[in-house]
Design an enzyme around this catalytic site. Structure first.
Site, short mmCIF file in Angstrom:
data_model
loop_
_atom_site.label_atom_id
_atom_site.label_comp_id
_atom_site.label_asym_id
_atom_site.label_seq_id
_atom_site.Cartn_x
_atom_site.Cartn_y
_atom_site.Cartn_z
N LYS A 145 0.75 15.10 24.41
CA LYS A 145 0.67 14.09 25.47
C LYS A 145 2.02 13.40 25.64
O LYS A 145 2.66 13.04 24.63
CB LYS A 145 -0.40 13.04 25.12
CG LYS A 145 -0.52 11.95 26.16
CD LYS A 145 -1.68 11.03 25.93
CE LYS A 145 -1.69 9.99 27.04
NZ LYS A 145 -2.73 9.00 26.87
N GLU A 194 -3.41 -3.84 29.39
CA GLU A 194 -3.24 -3.16 28.10
C GLU A 194 -2.83 -4.10 26.96
O GLU A 194 -1.72 -4.62 26.93
CB GLU A 194 -2.20 -2.04 28.26
CG GLU A 194 -1.90 -1.31 26.99
CD GLU A 194 -2.15 0.18 27.09
OE1 GLU A 194 -2.20 0.71 28.19
OE2 GLU A 194 -2.31 0.79 26.03
N GLU A 236 -7.30 12.65 26.80
CA GLU A 236 -6.13 11.77 26.90
C GLU A 236 -6.40 10.45 26.14
O GLU A 236 -5.52 9.91 25.47
CB GLU A 236 -5.96 11.49 28.40
CG GLU A 236 -4.63 11.01 28.84
CD GLU A 236 -4.62 10.83 30.37
OE1 GLU A 236 -5.25 11.64 31.11
OE2 GLU A 236 -3.99 9.87 30.81
N GLU A 368 -2.15 8.93 41.18
CA GLU A 368 -2.61 7.90 40.22
C GLU A 368 -1.52 6.83 40.01
O GLU A 368 -1.83 5.64 39.95
CB GLU A 368 -2.98 8.56 38.89
CG GLU A 368 -3.60 7.57 37.93
CD GLU A 368 -4.05 8.23 36.64
OE1 GLU A 368 -4.85 9.19 36.69
OE2 GLU A 368 -3.57 7.78 35.58
C1 LIG Z 1 1.45 3.88 31.78
C2 LIG Z 1 0.61 3.20 32.55
O1 LIG Z 1 -0.75 3.16 32.31
C3 LIG Z 1 -1.29 3.52 31.05
C4 LIG Z 1 -2.44 2.63 30.79
C5 LIG Z 1 -3.70 2.94 31.19
C6 LIG Z 1 -3.99 4.22 31.68
C7 LIG Z 1 -3.05 5.20 31.68
C8 LIG Z 1 -3.38 6.57 32.17
O2 LIG Z 1 -4.56 6.83 32.46
O3 LIG Z 1 -2.47 7.39 32.30
C9 LIG Z 1 -1.71 4.99 31.09
O4 LIG Z 1 -1.75 5.49 29.78
C10 LIG Z 1 1.07 2.45 33.73
O5 LIG Z 1 0.26 1.79 34.38
O6 LIG Z 1 2.29 2.49 34.04
#
Ligand SMILES: C=C(O[C@H]1C=CC=C(C(=O)O)[C@@H]1O)C(=O)O
Length: 380
Positions: A145, A194, A236, A368
């Site tokens: 990842k 987060e 993930e 996304e």
């Molecule tokens: C790295 C980011 O989100 C992280 C936090 C939640 C979900 C994430 C995802 O689903 O990829 C990312 O890991 C960002 O918003 O820049």
């Protein structure tokens, strides 16, 4: 260190932020306890081993990587600071704390300004190249990842009004931590969901947050179910849980992993899992142990970080970095500085990223990141 305190009645606590227009300032809103803390005017900078437990609050930030070269991040991060003045708003009560001289805070009108801007989000070719390079490394099994990111430049027609941006961030992102750090004419701010790590006495709590789906007004429950059952997102997410739990188990005998839940934000749902245990180390030690989790770096971390450094064209600075606030007992919380932007005069450098695994698709991941970018865009 004794601060004196007095009750104040401001229509909006951001009057305090505005009052100290030229001074270094920090703002931190915690949605878990509905507490807003704003600090202004640097009182003390702490050395690495120095004890700050006697100060009312200290603000601490680190850069994502240990060092930064890009001038726009100059003097940001990697320090712990106490401020001369604090405004704390909790349960509708505002308390002004001052170290020496009391200040009168004028009750100002805080308005939402609409900024007119130009956004240069024509970076899909660049994203494709970044994605391809990272995907190759994942396919060759060096990493499973990597979290990659974009820097999106937004040019506003006028100077950015940070009170207005903060007002909007606070109003629109009720489940997020709102943060802002003003230093040397620049502001780093955002609304992050987060939590990196939280400490309450000997309780150490971290959260895995990774895995994303867009909200859908018509059938939001279905979206939640889809996210909970989606293999790519679960995979993930699991990488993040496993890594946080592994690190915690090195110091804590009984690490508890809650079940996976959905965290709902204004535009998105995320998978979220609480992981916790008991330990007496300091919060700063826990930040060093956990940052960056695979929700922000990748897995294994050292390899993912090498890949990010090699292929990302911008410097992360405080994006995705630990940003926290601690009280006089050393308790507090560190969040990751995502859904964020660095504001310099009329320029907004917004940051957005996402986790890439072997089942990720280039275009879907780009979309996304656009959805995550809405946090900043909608605050302008
Ligand atoms: C790295 C980011 O989100 C992280 C936090 C939640 C979900 C994430 C995802 O689903 O990829 C990312 O890991 C960002 O918003 O820049």
């Amino acid at each position: 260190m004794k601060y004196q305190k007095t009750e104040v009645k401001l229509d909006n606590s951001l009057s305090f932020w505005k009052h100290f227009d030229k001074e270094e300032r920090v703002l931190f809103y915690n949605p878990l306890n509905n507490e807003l803390i704003i600090g202004a005017k640097r009182l003390k900078t702490f050395g690495q081993e120095e004890n700050y437990n006697n100060y009312l609050y200290v603000f601490s930030s680190r850069t994502f990587f240990d060092s930064v070269k890009d001038q726009k991040w100059a003097e940001f991060g990697n320090e712990t600071v106490a401020f001369e003045y604090y405004l704390v708003e909790k349960k509708g009560k505002q308390t002004l704390y001052y170290f020496e001289d009391l200040v009168e805070i004028e009750n100002l009108k805080i308005k939402s300004n609409e900024h007119f801007y130009n956004i240069s989000a024509d970076d899909y070719e660049e994203w494709k190249e970044l994605f391809a390079n990272v995907y190759y490394e994942i396919s060759s099994r060096k990493v499973n990842k990597v979290v990659i990111s974009r820097e999106v430049k937004i040019v506003c027609e006028t100077l950015v009004n940070t009170e207005s941006v903060l007002k909007n961030l606070l109003e629109k992102n009720q489940n997020s931590f709102i943060f802002a750090y003003f230093k040397n004419g620049k502001t780093f701010l955002g609304a992050t969901p987060e939590i990196l790590v939280q400490k309450e006495k000997d309780n150490i709590i971290s959260y895995a947050l990774a895995g994303t789906i867009l909200r859908n007004d018509e059938d939001d429950e279905l979206q939640k179910m889809m996210l909970l059952n989606d293999r790519k997102n679960r995979y993930e997410h699991q990488i993040v849980i496993d890594k946080i739990a592994d690190v915690m188990k090195q110091y804590i005998r009984d690490v508890i992993i809650d079940e996976i839940k959905i965290l709902t934000l204004k535009n998105l749902h995320h998978l979220q899992t609480r992981i916790y245990g008991k330990d007496n180390s300091t919060l700063s030690e826990w930040v060093t142990r956990l940052h960056p989790t695979p929700a922000l770096g990748g897995n294994p971390a050292y390899k993912a970080l090498e890949i990010i450094k090699k292929y990302e064209k911008h410097e992360r600075g405080l994006y995705a970095a630990p940003i926290g606030i601690m009280d006089e007992n050393g308790d507090g919380i560190f969040v990751a500085g995502i859904r964020s932007a660095l504001i310099c005069k009329n320029m907004v450098f917004a940051y957005t990223g996402g986790g890439i695994v072997d089942k990720s698709e280039c275009e879907a991941e780009y979309i996304e990141t656009n959805n995550k970018l809405k946090t900043i865009i909608e605050s302008l």
